[in-house]
Scaffold this motif. Structure first.
Motif, PDB file in Angstrom:
ATOM      1  N   GLY A   1       1.181  -1.214  -0.225  1.00  0.00           N
ATOM      2  CA  GLY A   1       0.040  -0.009  -0.177  1.00  0.00           C
ATOM      3  C   GLY A   1       1.108   0.908   0.017  1.00  0.00           C
ATOM      4  N   LEU A   2       0.392   2.221  -0.771  1.00  0.00           N
ATOM      5  CA  LEU A   2       1.049   3.467  -0.967  1.00  0.00           C
ATOM      6  C   LEU A   2       0.340   4.724  -1.017  1.00  0.00           C
ATOM      7  CD1 LEU A   2       2.077   4.055  -4.497  1.00  0.00           C
ATOM      8  CD2 LEU A   2       3.133   1.774  -3.894  1.00  0.00           C
ATOM      9  N   PHE A   3       0.850   5.932  -1.045  1.00  0.00           N
ATOM     10  CA  PHE A   3       0.714   6.813  -1.469  1.00  0.00           C
ATOM     11  C   PHE A   3       1.163   7.775  -2.691  1.00  0.00           C
ATOM     12  CE2 PHE A   3      -1.328   6.227   2.737  1.00  0.00           C
ATOM     13  CZ  PHE A   3      -2.414   6.205   2.587  1.00  0.00           C
ATOM     14  N   ALA A   4       0.621   8.401  -3.561  1.00  0.00           N
ATOM     15  CA  ALA A   4       1.307   8.768  -5.172  1.00  0.00           C
ATOM     16  C   ALA A   4       0.765   9.773  -5.147  1.00  0.00           C
ATOM     17  CB  ALA A   4       1.989   8.171  -5.507  1.00  0.00           C
ATOM     18  N   ARG A   5       1.461  10.736  -5.894  1.00  0.00           N
ATOM     19  CA  ARG A   5       1.049  11.665  -6.804  1.00  0.00           C
ATOM     20  C   ARG A   5       0.885  11.775  -8.323  1.00  0.00           C
ATOM     21  NH1 ARG A   5       3.675  17.196  -8.896  1.00  0.00           N
ATOM     22  NH2 ARG A   5       5.026  15.905  -8.391  1.00  0.00           N
ATOM     23  N   ALA A   6      -0.265  12.133  -8.773  1.00  0.00           N
ATOM     24  CA  ALA A   6      -0.796  11.661 -10.484  1.00  0.00           C
ATOM     25  C   ALA A   6       0.189  12.636 -11.222  1.00  0.00           C
ATOM     26  CB  ALA A   6      -1.371  11.730 -10.539  1.00  0.00           C
ATOM     27  N   ILE A   7       1.457  12.952 -11.852  1.00  0.00           N
ATOM     28  CA  ILE A   7       2.334  13.471 -12.383  1.00  0.00           C
ATOM     29  C   ILE A   7       1.734  14.122 -14.109  1.00  0.00           C
ATOM     30  CG2 ILE A   7       4.295  13.546 -10.527  1.00  0.00           C
ATOM     31  CD1 ILE A   7       6.136  11.913 -12.641  1.00  0.00           C
ATOM     32  N   SER A   8       1.924  12.792 -14.449  1.00  0.00           N
ATOM     33  CA  SER A   8       0.907  12.480 -15.767  1.00  0.00           C
ATOM     34  C   SER A   8      -0.154  11.723 -15.571  1.00  0.00           C
ATOM     35  CB  SER A   8       2.011  12.205 -17.051  1.00  0.00           C
ATOM     36  OG  SER A   8       1.908  10.582 -16.679  1.00  0.00           O
ATOM     37  N   PRO A   9      -1.491  12.198 -17.011  1.00  0.00           N
ATOM     38  CA  PRO A   9      -2.328  11.259 -17.262  1.00  0.00           C
ATOM     39  C   PRO A   9      -2.645   9.413 -16.700  1.00  0.00           C
ATOM     40  CG  PRO A   9      -2.354  12.265 -18.214  1.00  0.00           C
ATOM     41  CD  PRO A   9      -0.829  12.660 -17.683  1.00  0.00           C
ATOM     42  N   GLY A  10      -0.839   9.422 -17.214  1.00  0.00           N
ATOM     43  CA  GLY A  10      -1.161   7.994 -16.642  1.00  0.00           C
ATOM     44  C   GLY A  10       0.682   7.386 -16.003  1.00  0.00           C
ATOM     45  N   ILE A  11       0.475   8.270 -14.986  1.00  0.00           N
ATOM     46  CA  ILE A  11       2.601   8.319 -14.461  1.00  0.00           C
ATOM     47  C   ILE A  11       2.160   8.701 -12.612  1.00  0.00           C
ATOM     48  CG2 ILE A  11       4.479   8.277 -13.344  1.00  0.00           C
ATOM     49  CD1 ILE A  11       4.685   8.814 -17.040  1.00  0.00           C
ATOM     50  N   LEU A  12       2.220   7.738 -11.627  1.00  0.00           N
ATOM     51  CA  LEU A  12       2.299   8.126  -9.826  1.00  0.00           C
ATOM     52  C   LEU A  12       3.122   8.145  -9.783  1.00  0.00           C
ATOM     53  CD1 LEU A  12      -0.173   5.497  -9.384  1.00  0.00           C
ATOM     54  CD2 LEU A  12      -0.612   8.533  -9.453  1.00  0.00           C
ATOM     55  N   GLN A  13       3.697   9.554  -8.995  1.00  0.00           N
ATOM     56  CA  GLN A  13       5.069   9.397  -7.861  1.00  0.00           C
ATOM     57  C   GLN A  13       4.907   9.469  -7.346  1.00  0.00           C
ATOM     58  OE1 GLN A  13       6.921  12.970  -7.837  1.00  0.00           O
ATOM     59  NE2 GLN A  13       8.378  12.189  -7.622  1.00  0.00           N
ATOM     60  N   ILE A  14       5.420   8.075  -6.716  1.00  0.00           N
ATOM     61  CA  ILE A  14       5.186   7.536  -5.052  1.00  0.00           C
ATOM     62  C   ILE A  14       5.237   9.073  -4.170  1.00  0.00           C
ATOM     63  CG2 ILE A  14       6.037   6.016  -3.004  1.00  0.00           C
ATOM     64  CD1 ILE A  14       6.583   4.090  -5.741  1.00  0.00           C
ATOM     65  N   ALA A  15       5.029   9.228  -3.369  1.00  0.00           N
ATOM     66  CA  ALA A  15       4.943   9.981  -2.080  1.00  0.00           C
ATOM     67  C   ALA A  15       5.643   9.464  -0.763  1.00  0.00           C
ATOM     68  CB  ALA A  15       3.493  10.985  -2.245  1.00  0.00           C
ATOM     69  N   ARG A  16       5.121   8.439  -0.339  1.00  0.00           N
ATOM     70  CA  ARG A  16       4.733   8.063   0.929  1.00  0.00           C
ATOM     71  C   ARG A  16       4.350   6.070   0.505  1.00  0.00           C
ATOM     72  NH1 ARG A  16       1.245  10.571   6.057  1.00  0.00           N
ATOM     73  NH2 ARG A  16       2.021   8.829   7.233  1.00  0.00           N
ATOM     74  N   ILE A  17       5.408   5.448   1.204  1.00  0.00           N
ATOM     75  CA  ILE A  17       5.557   4.354   1.103  1.00  0.00           C
ATOM     76  C   ILE A  17       7.019   3.441   2.615  1.00  0.00           C
ATOM     77  CG2 ILE A  17       7.464   4.039  -0.700  1.00  0.00           C
ATOM     78  CD1 ILE A  17       6.413   1.520  -1.645  1.00  0.00           C
ATOM     79  N   HIS A  18       6.469   2.554   3.032  1.00  0.00           N
ATOM     80  CA  HIS A  18       6.855   2.071   4.091  1.00  0.00           C
ATOM     81  C   HIS A  18       8.517   1.765   3.788  1.00  0.00           C
ATOM     82  CE1 HIS A  18       4.463   2.254   7.263  1.00  0.00           C
ATOM     83  NE2 HIS A  18       3.100   1.366   6.535  1.00  0.00           N
ATOM     84  N   SER A  19       9.679   2.010   4.473  1.00  0.00           N
ATOM     85  CA  SER A  19      10.530   1.931   3.795  1.00  0.00           C
ATOM     86  C   SER A  19      11.447   0.661   3.892  1.00  0.00           C
ATOM     87  CB  SER A  19      11.629   2.073   5.115  1.00  0.00           C
ATOM     88  OG  SER A  19      11.440   1.260   6.191  1.00  0.00           O
TER      89      SER A  19
END
Length: 194
Positions: free
Chosen positions: A150-168
């Protein structure tokens, strides 16, 4: 590699330098009400609870054993380790199946397929993510650990998510998966050339 070109171009446009590996991994996600990965909306707390629960149920023992076995010279010890790892995987799958029956996962609103993974990014061809919005994402890595991430991510384009929060520990698992796939692709290229 030609199929990854649109993703690599979009990543370069955003100043992100990472190698991508091709993959086909089903993923579920939901758009967050929060405007950041800090989860500042009460409506998004259920996602944070599942995020923490998924991390609590994952174990890095297998990754450590695999790392150790790769360096070990004693073949009998390696065989024993591989048998123990296989046994652990079977028990983990049974445990995961039992947990899924007793602990229902959140129903996430969107289903997509991850077609490319890079360090810190997830790329989906048919997705239409809302730019600069945050998503809660859940998927299972198709590797030895059989682990849900499970992770939180920000959309930087319509098809790409950049991971913003993930456990180490999940970052390590994801990075190990990417490296293993890169090595597999190199072996395939080498075999094709021979």
């Amino acid at each position: 590699m030609q199929t990854l070109r649109p993703f690599t171009s979009a990543l370069h446009d955003h100043g992100i330098q990472t190698r991508l590996i091709e993959c086909v991994i089903p993923m579920d996600c939901s758009l967050l009400d929060s405007s950041s990965a800090a989860i500042d909306s009460g409506d998004d707390e259920c996602f944070m609870k599942e995020y923490e629960l998924l991390n609590a149920s994952s174990s890095d023992l297998i990754a450590q054993a695999l790392h150790f076995s790769a360096k070990e010279k004693n073949t009998s010890l390696v065989v024993i380790l591989e048998l123990l790892i296989e046994l652990h995987q079977k028990v983990s799958r049974l445990e995961q199946h039992l947990l899924e029956q007793t602990q229902a996962r959140l129903t996430l609103k969107e289903q997509h397929t991850i077609h490319a993974l890079g360090h810190g990014v997830l790329c989906c061809r048919e997705a239409s993510f809302m730019l600069d919005r945050f998503y809660y994402v859940r998927f299972a890595l198709p590797n030895a650990q059989q682990r849900d991430i499970g992770l939180f991510a920000r959309a930087i384009s319509p098809g790409i998510l950049q991971i913003a929060r993930i456990h180490s520990s999940n970052t390590s698992a994801l990075d190990s998966f990417i490296v293993a796939k890169e090595m597999e692709q190199l072996r395939q290229k080498r075999t094709a050339c021979d």
